[in-house]
Design a protein around this motif. Structure first.
Motif, short mmCIF file in Angstrom:
data_model
loop_
_atom_site.label_atom_id
_atom_site.label_comp_id
_atom_site.label_asym_id
_atom_site.label_seq_id
_atom_site.Cartn_x
_atom_site.Cartn_y
_atom_site.Cartn_z
N ASP A 382 0.85 -1.19 0.00
CA ASP A 382 0.00 0.00 0.00
C ASP A 382 0.89 1.24 0.00
O ASP A 382 1.69 1.46 0.91
CB ASP A 382 -0.91 0.00 1.23
N GLU A 383 0.75 2.08 -1.02
CA GLU A 383 1.59 3.27 -1.13
C GLU A 383 1.41 4.22 0.05
O GLU A 383 2.34 4.94 0.43
CB GLU A 383 1.26 4.01 -2.44
N GLU A 384 0.23 4.21 0.65
CA GLU A 384 -0.01 5.10 1.79
C GLU A 384 0.79 4.69 3.02
O GLU A 384 0.89 5.46 3.98
CB GLU A 384 -1.50 5.15 2.13
N ARG A 387 6.50 5.77 4.60
CA ARG A 387 6.80 6.82 5.56
C ARG A 387 7.72 7.86 4.92
O ARG A 387 8.41 7.58 3.94
CB ARG A 387 7.48 6.25 6.80
N LEU A 439 3.96 14.32 8.65
CA LEU A 439 3.10 13.75 7.63
C LEU A 439 3.92 13.53 6.37
O LEU A 439 4.81 14.32 6.04
CB LEU A 439 1.92 14.68 7.33
N SER A 440 3.60 12.50 5.64
CA SER A 440 4.28 12.22 4.38
C SER A 440 3.74 13.14 3.30
O SER A 440 2.53 13.25 3.11
CB SER A 440 4.08 10.76 3.99
N ARG A 442 3.92 12.56 0.31
CA ARG A 442 3.29 11.67 -0.68
C ARG A 442 1.81 11.52 -0.39
O ARG A 442 0.97 11.56 -1.29
CB ARG A 442 3.99 10.31 -0.66
N LYS A 443 1.46 11.33 0.89
CA LYS A 443 0.05 11.20 1.27
C LYS A 443 -0.71 12.50 1.00
O LYS A 443 -1.84 12.49 0.53
CB LYS A 443 -0.06 10.82 2.74
N ALA A 446 -1.28 12.88 -2.67
CA ALA A 446 -2.30 11.95 -3.13
C ALA A 446 -3.70 12.47 -2.77
O ALA A 446 -4.64 12.40 -3.57
CB ALA A 446 -2.08 10.57 -2.52
N ALA A 447 -3.83 12.99 -1.55
CA ALA A 447 -5.12 13.55 -1.12
C ALA A 447 -5.47 14.78 -1.94
O ALA A 447 -6.64 14.99 -2.32
CB ALA A 447 -5.07 13.88 0.37
N LYS A 473 -9.36 16.66 6.01
CA LYS A 473 -8.91 15.27 5.87
C LYS A 473 -7.75 14.93 6.81
O LYS A 473 -7.23 13.83 6.78
CB LYS A 473 -8.48 15.01 4.42
N TYR A 475 -4.87 16.95 7.03
CA TYR A 475 -3.61 17.48 6.51
C TYR A 475 -3.64 19.00 6.59
O TYR A 475 -3.91 19.69 5.60
CB TYR A 475 -3.40 17.04 5.06
#
Length: 501
Positions: A382-384, A387, A439-440, A442-443, A446-447, A473, A475
């Motif tokens: 899972d990409e999420e 870290r 927080l990543s 990347r996440k 994506a969001a 959400k 972030y």
């Protein structure tokens, strides 16, 4: 007599002097992916008669994950530095012959994948990079200039643009490749690179990319108008202010429509054009690492050795050295010269074998550290679960320099249970909130992309609204940060995302 003190400022390049030829060789080998490394080894075999292919048992390239704390060792690098510090004097060389030949190093190439390797090759037989290099091969260039252009090609982003500054490229070439080149010389060679196809390749900005494409067109009034838009009205062009451009250039409706149609034919991402021609595969991808995740969570990996030959010192050269050693008291001048030549070739062969071994150890340490830091992803896919991880994190865990980790991660791929990924895929920055939560990015990206994909294109969301929705959400990032991430993903501002239908 009174003494006076005079203060002088003297600028010296000490960093280059501290880098040995062996370290430069290792830096070059570490950066090479599997296919190019194999070609380099074949070239070394051809050029150095003291090297030959060896036959023997494969050296295991597998690591079974136990999530242990492996403290990295610098013994390999200390030994390499000690080897470089040996004197080249003939007498000392004679004294070292016996000791050097007692245990001549042999590089075992690792597992031979045979037919399985063919299944792990993804893409066409000729990569985008190969096609560019074929064009470079047709140019009349010195060996140094050809190497610099090849280095620039390796520095291109996926869209074909060169976003690394020429100053940084000159510095990297000087430090890691012992090539001294000025920015003016690099700019001249970049101009040669920009002559390659597809047009626009090697541009340093969107504006330069489009201008390079227009310059390739035949001289015509339309070409002059297109160049005028890109040079004098580029800001309006990027913001789609067509009416303002038409008014300032005094164009009729038909002329403006024709000009706009021609401008729309330009490709802002020339690196992807060739990929589409090849069937949406820009590169031939051969994974350098094979990672296997068992159902019980056990993770193992192997280095893909492919067709890399096993190397050893030629026995004939070793025998020749021993023969000279036994007769060193009665050697003629001609025999001493032959001995010196033989010794130089054997030393070069030993140095190359040692560099190949250290490359293997460095790649193994780096991949092991990445698996340890990103273990949840390798377990679940899972990409999420990825870290935040930067080069410094891997460097600290392996004991390697950050520049070494950067070179290892460049142009290398890992085959996993969940697909084949570039090593760069596992690196991302972290965003720290006011509460200290990391927080990543990347996440967050994506969001952000998910929100933009789901927005009403007739009323696209502003960065302020996007910031508020991301905060809902979980972030909480500022509007300026939203704009930064949006630009990094190539997503335009709200006004340019608006669709009338």
């Amino acid at each position: 007599m009174a003494q006076s003190q005079i203060q002088e400022q003297k600028q010296e390049q000490r960093q280059l002097q501290s880098i040995s030829a062996q370290q430069l060789l290792l830096a070059q080998l570490v950066e090479l992916p599997l296919q190019q490394m194999t070609e380099r080894m074949e070239t070394e075999l051809h050029d150095n008669p003291a090297l030959e292919k060896a036959m023997g048992d494969d050296e295991a390239g597998e690591w079974t994950d136990s999530v242990g704390d492996d403290s990295p060792s610098h013994e390999d690098y200390d030994a390499q530095r000690e080897r470089e510090e040996r004197s080249d004097a003939l007498d000392q060389a004679l004294q070292n012959i016996g000791r050097d030949d007692e245990d001549l190093p042999v590089y075992q190439g690792g597992h031979q994948w045979g037919d399985e390797q063919e299944n792990t090759v993804i893409g066409e037989e000729r990569s985008f990079y190969d096609m560019l290099m074929e064009q470079v091969g047709e140019m009349e260039l010195s060996e140094r200039d050809r190497y610099v252009i090849e280095y620039m090609l390796q520095s291109l982003d996926d869209d074909g643009l060169l976003r690394t500054s020429l100053g940084d490229i000159c510095e990297q070439l000087a430090i890691y490749h012992d090539i001294d080149i000025t920015e003016e010389q690099a700019l001249s060679l970049l101009g040669r690179l920009q002559q390659l196809d597809p047009p626009g390749i090697g541009a340093r900005s969107l504006q330069e990319c489009l201008m390079l494409q227009v310059e390739r067109r035949k001289a015509s009034p339309m070409r002059e108008q297109m160049m005028k838009v890109l040079t004098e009205h580029f800001d309006d062009f990027t913001k789609k202010h067509w009416n303002r451009i038409q008014q300032q250039m005094a164009l009729s409706d038909i002329q403006a429509e024709e000009l706009l149609a021609e401008l729309r034919h330009l490709n802002p991402k020339p690196g992807t054009a060739m990929g589409e021609t090849l069937g949406h595969t820009m590169q031939q991808i051969t994974p350098d690492f094979i990672v296997d995740t068992q159902d019980d969570g056990t993770i193992t990996f192997q280095l893909n050795s492919g067709d890399m030959p096993q190397l050893e010192i030629s026995q004939s050269f070793a025998d020749l050295l021993k023969e000279f050693q036994n007769n060193r008291e009665n050697m003629t001048r001609q025999q001493k010269e032959a001995l010196l030549y033989t010794k130089q070739k054997v030393d070069a062969a030993q140095g190359f074998i040692e560099a190949v071994k250290i490359r293997r150890q460095t790649l193994t340490k780096t991949m092991k550290a990445i698996i340890q830091l990103q273990r949840p992803f390798f377990e679940e896919g899972d990409e999420e679960l990825l870290r935040p991880m930067i080069l410094k994190d891997v460097a600290e865990l392996t004991g390697q320099d950050i520049s070494t980790i950067s070179r290892v991660s460049n142009s290398k791929y890992v085959q996993t249970r969940w697909g084949t990924f570039p090593l760069k895929f596992f690196f991302s920055d972290g965003y720290v909130t006011q509460n200290g939560e990391e927080l990543s990015t990347r996440k967050i990206k994506a969001a952000l992309k998910e929100i933009i994909d789901q927005e009403d294109k007739r009323k696209p969301l502003s960065d302020d609204v996007l910031s508020a929705l991301l905060a809902q959400k979980g972030y909480p990032i500022a509007r300026r940060t939203v704009a930064k991430y949006r630009e990094q993903m190539g997503l335009p501002v709200a006004r340019l995302r608006r669709q009338l239908k």
